[in-house]
Structures are given as structure tokens and as C-alpha cells.
Scaffold this motif. Structure first.
Motif, PDB file in Angstrom:
ATOM      1  N   GLY A 145      -9.395 -25.823  21.872  1.00 43.18           N
ATOM      2  CA  GLY A 145      -8.487 -25.252  22.881  1.00 43.18           C
ATOM      3  C   GLY A 145      -7.755 -24.102  22.691  1.00 43.18           C
ATOM      4  O   GLY A 145      -8.049 -23.331  21.812  1.00 43.18           O
ATOM      5  N   GLY A 146      -6.338 -24.021  23.384  1.00 43.13           N
ATOM      6  CA  GLY A 146      -5.738 -22.755  23.199  1.00 43.13           C
ATOM      7  C   GLY A 146      -4.908 -22.971  21.998  1.00 43.13           C
ATOM      8  O   GLY A 146      -4.668 -23.894  21.114  1.00 43.13           O
ATOM      9  N   ASN A 147      -4.083 -21.700  21.950  1.00 44.20           N
ATOM     10  CA  ASN A 147      -3.137 -21.546  20.526  1.00 44.20           C
ATOM     11  C   ASN A 147      -1.668 -21.537  21.096  1.00 44.20           C
ATOM     12  O   ASN A 147      -0.866 -21.367  20.221  1.00 44.20           O
ATOM     13  N   ALA A 173      12.396 -29.495  24.962  1.00 42.98           N
ATOM     14  CA  ALA A 173      11.042 -28.883  25.155  1.00 42.98           C
ATOM     15  C   ALA A 173      10.928 -28.076  23.585  1.00 42.98           C
ATOM     16  O   ALA A 173      11.951 -27.552  23.097  1.00 42.98           O
ATOM     17  N   GLN A 174       9.505 -27.818  23.434  1.00 42.24           N
ATOM     18  CA  GLN A 174       9.504 -27.264  22.258  1.00 42.24           C
ATOM     19  C   GLN A 174       8.126 -26.223  22.486  1.00 42.24           C
ATOM     20  O   GLN A 174       6.907 -26.602  22.706  1.00 42.24           O
ATOM     21  N   TYR A 175       8.280 -24.860  22.567  1.00 48.62           N
ATOM     22  CA  TYR A 175       7.224 -24.008  23.043  1.00 48.62           C
ATOM     23  C   TYR A 175       6.691 -23.543  21.452  1.00 48.62           C
ATOM     24  O   TYR A 175       7.489 -23.131  20.905  1.00 48.62           O
ATOM     25  N   LYS A 176       5.219 -23.624  21.481  1.00 46.36           N
ATOM     26  CA  LYS A 176       4.702 -23.394  20.298  1.00 46.36           C
ATOM     27  C   LYS A 176       3.560 -22.290  20.371  1.00 46.36           C
ATOM     28  O   LYS A 176       2.890 -22.207  21.515  1.00 46.36           O
ATOM     29  N   GLN A 210      -2.288 -32.170  15.823  1.00 42.13           N
ATOM     30  CA  GLN A 210      -1.496 -31.936  14.486  1.00 42.13           C
ATOM     31  C   GLN A 210      -0.441 -30.940  14.980  1.00 42.13           C
ATOM     32  O   GLN A 210      -0.282 -29.850  14.252  1.00 42.13           O
ATOM     33  N   THR A 211       0.443 -31.298  15.870  1.00 40.45           N
ATOM     34  CA  THR A 211       1.474 -30.594  16.140  1.00 40.45           C
ATOM     35  C   THR A 211       1.478 -29.111  16.996  1.00 40.45           C
ATOM     36  O   THR A 211       2.350 -28.487  17.200  1.00 40.45           O
ATOM     37  N   GLY A 212       0.060 -28.966  17.140  1.00 38.24           N
ATOM     38  CA  GLY A 212      -0.162 -27.564  17.667  1.00 38.24           C
ATOM     39  C   GLY A 212      -0.914 -26.714  16.666  1.00 38.24           C
ATOM     40  O   GLY A 212      -1.359 -25.793  16.944  1.00 38.24           O
ATOM     41  N   ILE A 213      -0.604 -26.896  15.360  1.00 45.28           N
ATOM     42  CA  ILE A 213      -1.445 -25.946  14.356  1.00 45.28           C
ATOM     43  C   ILE A 213      -2.784 -26.106  14.412  1.00 45.28           C
ATOM     44  O   ILE A 213      -3.491 -24.942  14.200  1.00 45.28           O
ATOM     45  N   LEU A 214      -3.386 -27.173  14.987  1.00 42.56           N
ATOM     46  CA  LEU A 214      -4.847 -27.175  15.468  1.00 42.56           C
ATOM     47  C   LEU A 214      -5.030 -26.926  16.875  1.00 42.56           C
ATOM     48  O   LEU A 214      -6.335 -27.597  17.228  1.00 42.56           O
ATOM     49  N   GLY A 242      -5.877 -18.423  17.611  1.00 47.09           N
ATOM     50  CA  GLY A 242      -6.456 -18.898  18.531  1.00 47.09           C
ATOM     51  C   GLY A 242      -7.811 -18.458  18.587  1.00 47.09           C
ATOM     52  O   GLY A 242      -8.667 -19.437  19.033  1.00 47.09           O
ATOM     53  N   ALA A 243      -8.484 -17.284  18.208  1.00 50.04           N
ATOM     54  CA  ALA A 243     -10.087 -17.399  18.288  1.00 50.04           C
ATOM     55  C   ALA A 243     -10.678 -18.117  17.327  1.00 50.04           C
ATOM     56  O   ALA A 243     -11.618 -18.790  17.788  1.00 50.04           O
ATOM     57  N   LEU A 244     -10.240 -18.673  16.102  1.00 51.50           N
ATOM     58  CA  LEU A 244     -10.851 -19.823  15.451  1.00 51.50           C
ATOM     59  C   LEU A 244     -10.702 -21.114  15.932  1.00 51.50           C
ATOM     60  O   LEU A 244     -11.697 -21.762  16.234  1.00 51.50           O
TER      61      LEU A 244
END
Lengths: 298, 145
Positions: free
Chosen positions: A175-177, A158-161, A208-212, A166-168
Motif C-alpha cells: 500500500g501507501g507510505n 491522532a498520529q500522522y505518519k 508494523q506501525t507504518g514502517i511497512l 513509498g516506491a518499494l
């Protein structure tokens, strides 16, 4: 007098050094006192994957990071720089392997939008930073030694990111950050063929791996690696990582491919260089990147 | 040929490369050729002995045993595993290693000593791996700690 004493000490030192191994042999019990680390074979801890797990460059493998055997621990730190035409990403972190069973990792990814940030009105060099905490557990098999079985080594992870924009991302409808990826990896070394194969199934909400950001429900994504062992120190391979492409209206996302060469001069250092096809990233299409990763550890 | 587009040509090339990898020419001729025949295997095993005796991790396991006999048995065993026509009638792996407390790191250290010996005897990496693949499963009989 001091001079004589020094000489005497040196002579005695040499005598002990010469006789020591013989004495130690006489006194040695039938069992060795084993080292606490470094007992795995060269390169069998893999390199550091983009999100910090032991693996290839893009995808986690079922191998546990570091060189610790089932009696030992291993650990390493890495720095990775990825540069495409319009962006760059730095990622750095550390991983620890416990008893060739558990792996814990942390990584920070810094995605720099360079001039695209200015074009989007965010400012030149606008950066999204994401932290990843990873855990992986080997659940079956031995990729390296079970050469008489086709059963690969399996691990779940598991990878928690969490990223800092978040606001942007909510404004963009991304979605969320924060989010958690879950994966299962199967890795097999086909030693007689000098070939390593890996398949990973990742369940993720990440763009994009969570960065977006993280959007919608979990989707299964396939990832794969194939690598040829050229000799004990050099590995040549290619990878594939499927992407969710869930915010196509804002920033289309393409599957990733890479071709890599990894060099393992010894068990304390590895260097990986790769060419990565990222496709569209944010608002720039056909992003091709150079990838350089350095890992140090034991 | 001109009708075949780039992607198909790529796939065909990949398929040919894969076939070449999976169906190598090794079935032909002497299975020990890559190892220099039986003499080559003996030379490798002799170097293996030098290597494990100069390795602090391994020396204690071999210091007080009949190393000459071990080398003879290993030579026959390697030849047999590789299909070189030798018949290994030596000790059962589990039996001879019982109670020695051999760990995974000891086992791997011996693999490294063997790799060094094969390097010294100019055995190609891919051939080395074929032998190692035959030996690796023995960890289940040898490693116990």
C-alpha cells in the motif's frame, strides 16, 4: 580599595540574602507566584511511546506528556533504541504538553534491516525512515487525583505518519507510505493499589506501525498497559499491542508484548528499559528485542 | 499438577498474585499500624509542617496562619480518613481554602511535602499511597486557580 569594595559587596550580599526571605515574607501577597513548569507529580507524564506520544513504551496513554499542570506547559525530548536479533530501530523526537490538556509530538523512526536488507537484495543496512506527527487532547477525568471515582482519564489522539520508501512498499503490495492513526486512551491510576492501568483503542491502516506501509481500511486494534509503582522513582510494567497483520503473504505481523522498568530520578530525566516480543518482522520470526529509552525534559 | 500445562500454570499464578494484591491483609489489626499509630501520624504532620515552611512554593500559604492548629487538625483528619477511630470535626475543606488561589501545582507541592514527611518517618510506599488516595479527591475543594 577594590579589595575593600569586594568585601563590602560580599557582606551586603550576605545581609540581603539573610534578610531577603524575611522581607519577602512581609511583602508577600497571600498568593504565591507560581512556577511556570514542573507542577505535576513525578512520573505522571509517562515516558515517550514508540511513535513519540506520552505513554508507556508501545502504547499512548491518556496522560499529557511533560510536567505541566493546567496552568503550565511541559516538554521533553527522547531517544529510543530497540535491538532484536536481526534488526534495530532508533527513534527520537520531542513532545510538548500545554495546560495538561493538549499534547503535540514529533518523532522520527529509523528501521535498519541490517543483514536482512542484503538478503532481500536491498543492500545491507537498508533503512526505512518514518516521521510521525502526533496530537492528543485530554477530554475527561483525572487519572491521578480523582481517586474517589472509577472514571479514568480519557484522551483522543491522532498520529500522522509518513515513511520514505513509498516506491518499494507499493512494489511489495504494502500500500501507501503515509497514513493517520486515530486512538482513544483511558488511563487510571489506582493509587491505593499502587497500580496504573491503560487501555487504548487505535484505528489504523498501518503495517508494523507504518514502517511497512498502510493498507486497506481502518481496523480497530487494542493496546493495553499495566504498571506497578514500586516507589516514587521506579515503575514496573507490561504492555500489549495488537497488530493488523494485513500483509501476511509478504511479511507476517504478530502482536507485540513487552515488560518494562522505568526509572524517574527526578522530573528532568527518565530511563526505560524493556524486553519486547515482536514475533515475525519482515522475513525473520521470533524477534525479541532489548529496548532502551531516555527522556529529558520538564 | 503435572497435567496442568505451562500457560495454565502461569494464569493460575497470575490469578493468585492478583488476589493477593486485591485482598490484602490490611483489614486486620490497627489501620494506623503502617503509620506508627496516632503518635506516628503526629510525627508525620510535624515533619510536613517543617517541609512546607521550607518550601518556597508553599511557605506563603502558611506564613501567617496558626500552624499549630493546622497540624492538630491534620493529625486528626489523617487518623480519621485512615479509619483510626478519630473524629474530625474541623473546618470544611472548601471553606478554609476559599479565596487562597491555590493552584494544582501548589496542591501537588503539598503532596510532595507529605510524601517526604512519610519517607522520613519510614512509612512504606504502598501505605503512603493509601493515604494519598484518600486525600487526592480534595483537590476539587482546594484547588481554585
Amino acid at each position: 580599595m577594590g579589595h575593600v569594595c569586594t568585601k563590602l559587596a560580599v557582606v551586603m550580599g550576605l545581609a540581603v540574602a539573610a534578610a531577603g526571605p524575611a522581607l519577602a515574607q512581609l511583602a508577600a501577597p497571600p498568593v504565591t507566584t507560581d512556577a511556570l513548569y514542573g507542577g505535576k507529580l513525578l512520573a505522571t507524564g509517562g515516558v515517550s511511546q514508540l511513535e513519540g506520544a506520552g505513554g508507556g513504551g508501545l502504547t499512548p496513554w491518556a496522560l499529557i506528556s511533560g510536567y505541566g499542570t493546567d496552568n503550565q506547559i511541559g516538554g521533553n525530548a527522547h531517544f529510543t533504541h530497540i535491538k532484536s536479533q536481526d534488526f534495530h530501530l532508533n527513534t527520537y523526537g520531542a513532545a510538548m504538553g500545554l495546560y495538561d490538556r493538549f499534547e503535540f509530538s514529533v518523532a522520527r523512526q529509523e528501521f535498519d534491516t541490517e543483514n536482512v536488507g542484503a538478503a532481500l537484495g536491498l543492500g545491507r543496512g537498508f533503512t526505512i525512515t518514518q516521521d510521525v506527527i502526533g496530537v492528543k487532547v485530554k477530554i475527561a477525568g483525572d487519572a491521578v487525583l480523582d481517586q474517589d471515582r472509577l472514571l479514568p482519564q480519557f484522551a483522543i489522539g491522532a498520529q500522522y505518519k509518513h515513511n520514505n520508501r513509498g516506491a518499494l512498499l507499493r512494489t511489495l503490495g504494502a500500500g501507501g507510505n503515509d497514513g493517520v492513526d486515530f486512538y482513544v486512551s483511558a488511563t487510571k491510576l489506582l493509587l491505593a493499589e499502587s497500580l496504573l492501568l491503560n487501555g487504548t483503542l487505535r484505528f489504523t491502516k498501518a503495517n508494523q506501525t507504518g514502517i511497512l506501509g498502510f493498507t486497506g481500511d481502518y481496523k480497530p486494534m487494542l493496546e493495553g498497559s499495566a504498571a506497578v509503582l514500586l516507589n516514587r522513582h521506579w515503575v514496573l510494567g507490561a504492555e500489549y499491542r495488537m497488530k493488523t497483520n494485513r500483509i501476511a503473504a509478504v511479511a507476517r505481523e504478530d502482536d507485540w508484548y513487552d515488560a518494562f522498568v522505568a526509572w524517574f530520578p527526578n522530573k528532568h530525566i527518565s530511563v526505560t528499559v524493556a524486553y519486547v516480543r515482536l514475533g515475525n518482522v519482515v522475513i525473520r520470526d521470533n524477534q525479541n528485542a532489548a529496548y532502551l529509552s531516555l527522556q529529558v525534559g520538564f | 499438577m503435572r497435567l496442568i500445562n505451562g500457560r495454565r500454570r502461569f494464569l493460575i499464578a497470575m490469578a493468585c498474585m492478583t488476589a493477593a494484591r486485591v485482598i490484602p491483609a490490611r483489614a486486620a489489626a490497627d489501620p494506623l499500624a503502617d503509620f506508627g499509630g496516632r503518635d506516628g501520624i503526629k510525627a508525620i504532620v510535624d515533619d510536613l509542617e517543617l517541609n512546607y515552611m521550607s518550601d518556597a512554593r508553599l511557605r506563603p500559604f502558611f506564613a501567617n496562619v496558626d500552624r499549630k492548629r493546622i497540624s492538630q487538625q491534620l493529625t486528626i483528619q489523617f487518623c480519621s480518613l485512615l479509619g483510626g477511630g478519630c473524629e474530625y470535626t474541623g473546618a470544611n475543606m472548601k471553606g478554609v481554602h476559599r479565596g487562597l488561589g491555590i493552584t494544582m501545582e501548589d496542591f501537588n507541592a503539598l503532596i510532595e511535602a507529605l510524601q517526604d514527611a512519610m519517607d522520613k518517618n519510614k512509612v512504606a510506599f504502598r501505605a503512603q499511597n493509601r493515604l494519598l488516595a484518600l486525600l487526592a479527591p480534595m483537590h476539587r475543594d482546594i484547588v481554585e486557580a
